[in-house]
Design a protein around this motif. Structure first.
Motif, mmCIF file in Angstrom:
data_model
loop_
_atom_site.group_PDB
_atom_site.id
_atom_site.type_symbol
_atom_site.label_atom_id
_atom_site.label_comp_id
_atom_site.label_asym_id
_atom_site.label_seq_id
_atom_site.Cartn_x
_atom_site.Cartn_y
_atom_site.Cartn_z
ATOM 1 N N GLY A 109 2.923 -19.787 -0.003
ATOM 2 C CA GLY A 109 2.098 -18.842 -0.330
ATOM 3 C C GLY A 109 2.324 -17.582 0.810
ATOM 4 N N THR A 110 2.684 -17.958 2.009
ATOM 5 C CA THR A 110 2.899 -16.770 2.750
ATOM 6 C C THR A 110 4.302 -15.963 2.604
ATOM 7 O OG1 THR A 110 1.876 -18.144 4.661
ATOM 8 C CG2 THR A 110 3.286 -16.411 5.269
ATOM 9 N N THR A 111 5.356 -16.882 1.851
ATOM 10 C CA THR A 111 6.395 -16.132 1.631
ATOM 11 C C THR A 111 5.952 -15.243 0.480
ATOM 12 O OG1 THR A 111 7.948 -18.348 2.185
ATOM 13 C CG2 THR A 111 8.640 -16.795 0.612
ATOM 14 N N GLU A 112 5.353 -15.818 -0.385
ATOM 15 C CA GLU A 112 4.765 -14.933 -1.707
ATOM 16 C C GLU A 112 4.232 -13.643 -0.973
ATOM 17 O OE1 GLU A 112 2.888 -15.197 -6.055
ATOM 18 O OE2 GLU A 112 3.551 -16.498 -5.159
ATOM 19 N N CYS A 113 3.441 -13.499 -0.328
ATOM 20 C CA CYS A 113 3.047 -12.312 0.478
ATOM 21 C C CYS A 113 4.094 -11.385 0.790
ATOM 22 C CB CYS A 113 1.937 -12.432 1.678
ATOM 23 S SG CYS A 113 0.405 -13.695 1.178
ATOM 24 N N ILE A 114 5.124 -11.978 1.381
ATOM 25 C CA ILE A 114 5.911 -10.960 2.239
ATOM 26 C C ILE A 114 7.154 -10.604 0.957
ATOM 27 C CG2 ILE A 114 7.833 -10.926 3.745
ATOM 28 C CD1 ILE A 114 6.605 -13.210 5.402
ATOM 29 N N LEU A 115 7.287 -11.410 -0.197
ATOM 30 C CA LEU A 115 8.174 -10.928 -1.213
ATOM 31 C C LEU A 115 7.549 -9.974 -2.003
ATOM 32 C CD1 LEU A 115 10.808 -11.600 -2.563
ATOM 33 C CD2 LEU A 115 9.591 -13.245 -3.788
ATOM 34 N N LEU A 116 6.190 -10.050 -2.044
ATOM 35 C CA LEU A 116 5.651 -8.831 -2.941
ATOM 36 C C LEU A 116 5.615 -7.491 -2.107
ATOM 37 C CD1 LEU A 116 2.319 -10.792 -4.284
ATOM 38 C CD2 LEU A 116 4.450 -10.029 -5.573
ATOM 39 N N VAL A 117 5.555 -7.593 -1.097
ATOM 40 C CA VAL A 117 6.146 -6.306 -0.194
ATOM 41 C C VAL A 117 7.192 -5.744 -0.132
ATOM 42 C CG1 VAL A 117 5.952 -5.107 2.177
ATOM 43 C CG2 VAL A 117 4.281 -7.070 1.768
ATOM 44 N N VAL A 118 8.325 -6.840 -0.346
ATOM 45 C CA VAL A 118 9.755 -6.465 -0.492
ATOM 46 C C VAL A 118 9.724 -5.909 -2.056
ATOM 47 C CG1 VAL A 118 12.132 -7.492 -0.711
ATOM 48 C CG2 VAL A 118 10.509 -8.048 0.966
ATOM 49 N N MET A 119 9.238 -6.296 -2.818
ATOM 50 C CA MET A 119 9.312 -5.816 -4.447
ATOM 51 C C MET A 119 8.794 -4.491 -4.347
ATOM 52 S SD MET A 119 8.587 -9.425 -6.290
ATOM 53 C CE MET A 119 8.905 -8.698 -8.293
ATOM 54 N N SER A 120 7.643 -4.150 -3.641
ATOM 55 C CA SER A 120 7.020 -2.981 -3.718
ATOM 56 C C SER A 120 7.978 -1.922 -3.174
ATOM 57 C CB SER A 120 5.552 -2.699 -3.224
ATOM 58 O OG SER A 120 5.980 -3.140 -1.759
ATOM 59 N N TYR A 121 8.607 -2.184 -1.980
ATOM 60 C CA TYR A 121 9.783 -1.470 -1.132
ATOM 61 C C TYR A 121 10.905 -1.254 -2.507
ATOM 62 C CZ TYR A 121 13.281 0.448 1.694
ATOM 63 O OH TYR A 121 14.489 0.963 2.394
ATOM 64 N N ASP A 122 11.292 -2.203 -3.107
ATOM 65 C CA ASP A 122 12.282 -2.017 -4.173
ATOM 66 C C ASP A 122 12.114 -0.851 -5.045
ATOM 67 O OD1 ASP A 122 14.993 -2.927 -5.707
ATOM 68 O OD2 ASP A 122 13.066 -3.344 -7.125
ATOM 69 N N ARG A 123 10.857 -1.029 -5.613
ATOM 70 C CA ARG A 123 10.085 -0.223 -6.402
ATOM 71 C C ARG A 123 10.110 1.348 -6.003
ATOM 72 N NH1 ARG A 123 11.980 -0.426 -10.546
ATOM 73 N NH2 ARG A 123 13.389 -1.493 -9.398
ATOM 74 N N TYR A 124 9.806 1.432 -4.633
ATOM 75 C CA TYR A 124 9.476 2.606 -3.990
ATOM 76 C C TYR A 124 10.939 3.519 -3.863
ATOM 77 C CZ TYR A 124 9.641 5.771 0.121
ATOM 78 O OH TYR A 124 9.780 7.022 0.787
ATOM 79 N N VAL A 125 11.628 2.527 -3.493
ATOM 80 C CA VAL A 125 13.309 3.351 -3.594
ATOM 81 C C VAL A 125 13.683 3.639 -4.868
ATOM 82 C CG1 VAL A 125 15.659 2.865 -3.019
ATOM 83 C CG2 VAL A 125 13.949 1.957 -1.365
ATOM 84 N N ALA A 126 13.487 2.882 -5.772
ATOM 85 C CA ALA A 126 14.044 3.165 -7.131
ATOM 86 C C ALA A 126 13.428 4.316 -7.678
ATOM 87 C CB ALA A 126 13.546 1.888 -8.095
ATOM 88 N N VAL A 127 12.054 4.483 -7.567
ATOM 89 C CA VAL A 127 11.348 5.656 -8.033
ATOM 90 C C VAL A 127 11.541 7.089 -7.082
ATOM 91 C CG1 VAL A 127 9.208 6.525 -8.990
ATOM 92 C CG2 VAL A 127 9.733 4.358 -9.360
ATOM 93 N N CYS A 128 11.378 6.746 -5.947
ATOM 94 C CA CYS A 128 11.355 7.917 -5.120
ATOM 95 C C CYS A 128 12.663 8.355 -4.595
ATOM 96 C CB CYS A 128 10.525 7.630 -3.794
ATOM 97 S SG CYS A 128 8.927 7.163 -4.376
ATOM 98 N N LYS A 129 13.759 7.344 -4.581
ATOM 99 C CA LYS A 129 15.065 7.712 -3.971
ATOM 100 C C LYS A 129 16.041 7.120 -5.006
ATOM 101 C CE LYS A 129 13.572 7.724 0.782
ATOM 102 N NZ LYS A 129 13.387 8.816 1.091
ATOM 103 N N PRO A 130 15.941 7.509 -6.330
ATOM 104 C CA PRO A 130 16.874 7.271 -7.414
ATOM 105 C C PRO A 130 18.369 7.299 -6.900
ATOM 106 C CG PRO A 130 15.821 8.932 -8.230
ATOM 107 C CD PRO A 130 15.139 8.758 -6.847
ATOM 108 N N LEU A 131 18.563 8.234 -6.271
ATOM 109 C CA LEU A 131 20.125 8.527 -6.066
ATOM 110 C C LEU A 131 20.617 7.640 -4.963
ATOM 111 C CD1 LEU A 131 20.309 12.490 -6.286
ATOM 112 C CD2 LEU A 131 20.823 10.678 -8.049
ATOM 113 N N HIS A 132 19.858 7.340 -4.151
ATOM 114 C CA HIS A 132 20.348 6.536 -3.063
ATOM 115 C C HIS A 132 20.087 4.968 -3.161
ATOM 116 C CE1 HIS A 132 19.303 10.674 -1.336
ATOM 117 N NE2 HIS A 132 20.369 10.300 -0.424
ATOM 118 N N TYR A 133 19.401 4.522 -4.369
ATOM 119 C CA TYR A 133 18.855 3.211 -4.656
ATOM 120 C C TYR A 133 20.247 2.382 -4.524
ATOM 121 C CZ TYR A 133 16.956 -0.834 -6.988
ATOM 122 O OH TYR A 133 16.332 -1.863 -7.265
#
Length: 309
Positions: A109-133
């Motif tokens: 359960g704790t691992t999932e909490c952190i992994l969901l943060v990682v996934m949100s960071y992945d989406r942030y980079v993909a949308v906000c910094k697509p050239l550097h993704y």
């Protein structure tokens, strides 16, 4: 739990679960079994498809495969025992089984909490910094983020498991829950558990509230970038992937906050069981549907796989 636990380590715990409502047990067994089978099928489908289709060898689907593996392990750590207890008259779990269940449920359960943060960071980079993704989310860094999520979750769980099973228990071993959980075990302790509860509250805040703040911060930045988008296709894709992730976040974090970030009371025991039932049984079965139902990449991968066959 030093002397007492060592002396009676073979004693079983009684999981009272839903025994107050015996007329519901058969219905719950059937419903939970269906959701468990859906969880196994849906998450295995995502893992296998992500491995077989080269178009899905991206950080997003790598993290999604990790989430599916987590959900598979998370439900399997508690649901089979629950089904056994619902089906027969025995409502017991061995001391060793309880200790292992507590550790793995909390760790996953704790691992999932952190992994969901990682996934949100992945989406942030993909949308906000697509050239550097491609540079920022390179395979080595993606694997490092996933490994950090798993290590952090299992380390935090080791601390709580150690502290919980060292607390001396009262004469009875009747847990007012359907699986071994820290608050339920602390309720049957004979010792002062204020330190344990304080540590649980602090770590829950670290692994629940802080991840939630980071996730919504990421999506705040994503929302600003989406508003500025000129491309309709890019806008729809951003809303599709980010909307699915936000839905999963809400389904996981809101029930967890109701359980771990509120003071336990007599009235909250029964309510907590049904909330825990939702995030251990229902949520893991919905995640594959949320991520794949309107996902063009997954539909394309299925068509390619069927065509190849």
């Amino acid at each position: 739990m030093m002397e007492k636990s060592n002396a009676s380590s073979e004693d079983a715990f009684i999981l009272l679960g839903f025994s107050k409502w015996p007329h519901l047990e058969v219905v719950l067994f059937v419903v939970i079994l269906i959701f468990y089978l859906l969880t196994l099928t849906g998450n295995l489908f995502i893992i296998v498809l992500s491995r077989l289709d080269s178009h899905l060898h991206t950080p997003m689907y790598f993290f999604l495969s990790n989430l599916s593996a987590l959900d598979l392990c998370y439900t399997t750590s508690s649901v089979p025992q629950l089904l056994v207890n619902l089906w027969g008259p025995e409502k017991t779990i061995s001391y060793t089984g309880c200790m292992l269940q507590l550790y793995f449920v909390l760790a996953l359960g704790t691992t999932e909490c952190i992994l969901l943060v990682v996934m949100s960071y992945d989406r942030y980079v993909a949308v906000c910094k697509p050239l550097h993704y491609p540079v920022l989310m390179n395979p080595r860094f993606s694997h490092l983020l996933a490994a950090a999520s798993w290590v952090s979750g299992f380390t935090d769980s080791a601390l709580h498991s150690f502290l919980t099973f060292w607390v001396p228990l009262c004469g009875h071993r009747r847990l007012h829950h359907f699986f071994c959980e820290v608050p339920a075990l602390l309720q049957i302790s004979c010792a002062d558990t204020r330190v344990n509860k304080m540590i649980l509250m602090v770590t829950s805040s670290i692994f629940v509230l802080i991840p939630l703040i980071l996730i919504f911060t990421s999506y705040g930045a994503i929302a600003q970038a989406v508003v500025r988008m000129q491309s309709t296709t890019g806008l729809q894709k951003a809303f599709g992937t980010c909307g699915a992730h936000l839905m999963v976040v809400c389904l996981f974090f809101l029930p967890a906050m109701c359980i771990y970030l509120q003071p336990p009371t007599e009235n909250s025991q029964d309510r907590g069981k049904f909330i825990a039932l939702f995030y251990t049984v229902v949520t893991p079965s919905l995640n594959p549907l949320i991520y794949t139902l309107r996902n063009k990449d997954v539909r394309g991968a299925v068509r390619r796989l069927m065509g190849r066959e």
